[in-house]
Design a protein around this motif. Sequence first.
Motif, mmCIF file in Angstrom:
data_model
loop_
_atom_site.group_PDB
_atom_site.id
_atom_site.type_symbol
_atom_site.label_atom_id
_atom_site.label_comp_id
_atom_site.label_asym_id
_atom_site.label_seq_id
_atom_site.Cartn_x
_atom_site.Cartn_y
_atom_site.Cartn_z
ATOM 1 N N UNK A 143 39.062 40.538 -35.064
ATOM 2 C CA UNK A 143 38.069 41.280 -34.661
ATOM 3 C C UNK A 143 36.687 40.862 -35.430
ATOM 4 N N UNK A 144 36.757 40.386 -36.646
ATOM 5 C CA UNK A 144 35.468 40.298 -37.586
ATOM 6 C C UNK A 144 35.263 38.721 -37.263
ATOM 7 N N UNK A 145 35.975 37.862 -37.222
ATOM 8 C CA UNK A 145 35.890 36.409 -36.990
ATOM 9 C C UNK A 145 35.531 36.257 -35.396
ATOM 10 N N UNK A 146 36.072 37.078 -34.590
ATOM 11 C CA UNK A 146 35.565 36.918 -33.186
ATOM 12 C C UNK A 146 34.117 37.012 -33.024
ATOM 13 N N UNK A 147 33.782 38.403 -33.721
ATOM 14 C CA UNK A 147 32.450 38.556 -33.643
ATOM 15 C C UNK A 147 31.527 37.587 -34.191
ATOM 16 N N UNK A 148 31.994 36.848 -35.107
ATOM 17 C CA UNK A 148 31.212 35.846 -35.839
ATOM 18 C C UNK A 148 30.885 34.551 -34.867
ATOM 19 N N UNK A 149 31.958 34.179 -34.207
ATOM 20 C CA UNK A 149 32.126 33.251 -33.189
ATOM 21 C C UNK A 149 31.104 33.603 -32.097
ATOM 22 N N UNK A 150 30.984 34.445 -31.647
ATOM 23 C CA UNK A 150 30.223 34.887 -30.364
ATOM 24 C C UNK A 150 28.677 34.711 -30.722
ATOM 25 N N UNK A 151 27.890 34.759 -29.747
ATOM 26 C CA UNK A 151 26.241 34.720 -29.839
ATOM 27 C C UNK A 151 25.785 34.316 -28.606
ATOM 28 N N UNK A 152 24.463 33.915 -29.063
ATOM 29 C CA UNK A 152 23.648 33.646 -27.639
ATOM 30 C C UNK A 152 24.136 32.189 -27.345
ATOM 31 N N UNK A 153 24.211 32.105 -25.965
ATOM 32 C CA UNK A 153 24.408 30.504 -25.771
ATOM 33 C C UNK A 153 23.193 29.814 -25.986
ATOM 34 N N UNK A 154 23.799 28.573 -26.657
ATOM 35 C CA UNK A 154 22.563 27.784 -26.987
ATOM 36 C C UNK A 154 22.207 27.611 -28.330
ATOM 37 N N UNK A 155 22.949 28.500 -29.028
ATOM 38 C CA UNK A 155 22.840 28.555 -30.517
ATOM 39 C C UNK A 155 23.803 28.106 -31.081
ATOM 40 N N UNK A 156 23.932 27.666 -32.464
ATOM 41 C CA UNK A 156 24.929 26.780 -33.135
ATOM 42 C C UNK A 156 25.595 27.724 -34.221
ATOM 43 N N UNK A 157 27.040 27.393 -34.070
ATOM 44 C CA UNK A 157 27.647 28.043 -35.224
ATOM 45 C C UNK A 157 28.624 26.942 -35.757
ATOM 46 N N UNK A 158 28.387 27.110 -37.353
ATOM 47 C CA UNK A 158 29.068 26.056 -38.051
ATOM 48 C C UNK A 158 30.515 26.754 -38.568
ATOM 49 N N UNK A 159 31.643 25.700 -38.431
ATOM 50 C CA UNK A 159 32.942 26.137 -38.736
ATOM 51 C C UNK A 159 33.320 25.324 -39.728
ATOM 52 N N UNK A 160 33.838 25.722 -40.957
ATOM 53 C CA UNK A 160 34.674 24.825 -41.688
ATOM 54 C C UNK A 160 36.162 25.486 -41.608
ATOM 55 N N UNK A 161 36.829 24.260 -41.339
ATOM 56 C CA UNK A 161 38.320 24.512 -40.802
ATOM 57 C C UNK A 161 39.357 23.738 -41.545
ATOM 58 N N UNK A 162 40.484 23.992 -41.552
ATOM 59 C CA UNK A 162 41.579 22.991 -42.121
ATOM 60 C C UNK A 162 42.444 22.630 -40.853
ATOM 61 N N UNK A 163 42.309 21.600 -40.397
ATOM 62 C CA UNK A 163 43.072 21.287 -39.164
ATOM 63 C C UNK A 163 44.637 21.229 -39.386
ATOM 64 N N UNK A 164 45.353 21.605 -38.523
ATOM 65 C CA UNK A 164 46.735 21.780 -38.761
ATOM 66 C C UNK A 164 47.452 20.547 -38.969
ATOM 67 N N UNK A 165 48.403 20.642 -40.069
ATOM 68 C CA UNK A 165 48.883 19.521 -40.812
ATOM 69 C C UNK A 165 48.104 18.883 -41.749
ATOM 70 N N UNK A 166 46.920 19.262 -41.867
ATOM 71 C CA UNK A 166 46.283 18.547 -43.043
ATOM 72 C C UNK A 166 45.917 19.506 -44.334
ATOM 73 N N UNK A 167 45.146 19.049 -45.291
ATOM 74 C CA UNK A 167 44.959 20.205 -46.373
ATOM 75 C C UNK A 167 43.469 20.127 -46.844
ATOM 76 N N UNK A 168 42.683 19.240 -46.266
ATOM 77 C CA UNK A 168 41.537 18.989 -46.585
ATOM 78 C C UNK A 168 40.488 19.703 -45.395
ATOM 79 N N UNK A 169 39.211 20.230 -46.000
ATOM 80 C CA UNK A 169 38.226 20.917 -45.082
ATOM 81 C C UNK A 169 37.244 20.066 -44.241
ATOM 82 N N UNK A 170 37.306 20.445 -42.925
ATOM 83 C CA UNK A 170 36.235 19.730 -42.304
ATOM 84 C C UNK A 170 35.089 20.427 -41.823
ATOM 85 N N UNK A 171 33.988 20.293 -41.609
ATOM 86 C CA UNK A 171 32.870 21.129 -40.975
ATOM 87 C C UNK A 171 32.603 20.686 -39.374
ATOM 88 N N UNK A 172 32.565 21.486 -38.711
ATOM 89 C CA UNK A 172 32.000 21.337 -37.223
ATOM 90 C C UNK A 172 30.931 22.247 -36.758
#
Length: 553
Positions: A143-172
């Motif tokens: 619920x916490x993360x979902x609230x952060x991901x939602x927002x006004x259309x047209x706005x940008x959200x920055x995600x730092x993720x670790x893709x499955x099967x990898x160890x390093x963080x990438x940003x999107x």
Amino acid sequence: MKHKKRNVWIIISFVLLTSLSIGFVRNDFEIAKNLDIYATLLRQLNENYVDDINVSDLVEGSIKAMLNKMDPYTVFYPESQMEEFKLLTTGHYGGIGATILQEEEYVVVSEPYEGTPAYKSGLQAGDKIVKVNDKDVKNKTVSDVSALLRGQPGTTVKLDIIPYGRKSIISKNIVREEIKFPNVTYSGKVNDDVGYIYLSQFMENASLDVKNAFLALKEEGINSLILDLRGNGGGLLNEAVDLVNLFVDKGELIVSTKGKLPDKNQLYFTRNEPVDTKIPLIVLVDAYSASASEIVSGAIQDLDRGVVVGQRTYGKGLVQNVLPLSYNTKLKVTVSKYYIPSGRCIQKIDYSDKDSSGKSKSKIDSNAVAFKTKNGRTVYDYGGVEPDIVITPETYSTILLAMLEKRIIFNYANEFKLKNNKIPSAKDFVFTNEMYDDFLAYVANQHIEYETFTEKQIKNLEQSVKDDKFSIEVDKEIKELKEAVQKEKNNDLQRYKKEIKELLTLEIVNRYYYQKGRIEASLQIDPEMIKAKELLHNPHEYSVLLKANSKKK
């Protein structure tokens, strides 16, 4: 004499109106009185309580406590929950378009919706979300993360993720869009002559979407149709009426509503010319088909327009309206009950009638009242719509439930996708025995703990033996039984191979072809679908089920 009768009616009318007026005045006085008490109490708490208080939290909590005395569909939405409210009432929200789930201390992507920002940005199932807009989300809830991901259309959200099967963080950086869940999730031919439409919700234009899908299937040459409402929790009442209208004549009563206020007593008739009143029709339902789904399936059954197959529906015969409140808040409130053409109300739980523990009472089958369909078939006002053909739902084995809980099926599908760039089409993909052997090797490195029903019973037996102070010989026999059960348990992965393979098939197909692919693959192994296709290819059995002397199966 007539003059006297007229005077009597005038007096009765006056008494009734006076009683109603007094009732409303008394009600208004009680509301004003209690609001004054509440405001005074809150003011005194705020001024005198030893610690600082959050007035908004207290008020919101008290509102929720008050509404908990009602039914679960009467809900208050504060301004902070308008995105959630919008999703529930329109099927739209501003966000990236992905489902997420909890996996240990992080939230991971469960599935990106095809065509959404999440999909276009390359997010995949299993990707671990580390930060959202540079905010650490470790140990945050879904619920916490979902609230952060939602927002006004047209706005940008920055995600730092670790893709499955990898160890390093990438940003999107992902630009949010207006996410709209489709009403019709899938439609297509399941045989040369049988059409299939899966309707997942009754939001705006649901009936039009079904109509368009139906017309497209007719162009492809279908001569019968399966309408799937399983898992469909409902939506807009008028869309349910208009959907039934596709298959029945103009002017048919589909549903009536009855409430406390006169303007809530409404009759809903079909308003348009139908698309097809003759094509053989089967409606699939289950225990999660609710509200508008029950209006459609119940009306189709009551009007003898088609055959209902599956499990008894949820039993929600209540109608809600949304009322605007001050400061951009809203109240969704139950205003009436609905009745399908035979006169049945399929509401299962009576929230106004509670037992000694405070739990609301449910309808009892033995007390169900009989009603008649258009052709004279007998139907009952059970809590929910009882299908014409009941299919007992399959239950998962204990070992499969344990693997689902530990995300073993989910993660193996991710591993499979890493190793295989592509697979055959959704309907042609087969999870082979060789693939299953690979899965067994994967499972061997996982730690699966589960307790079978038999093991639980043996535990109870051990306690009973101990309480009865039986001899050591009985203990020995129980020990031997436990060893025999463990030996059998070690074979569970082979014993339940068929159901495990089926679920692995669906999960893997989902990685490549998403929701539509999963549905397409499931149609090959779905018991309700198999029965529906059999029935549509047996016109005699189909027609007999809709006759007055037919019996449910």
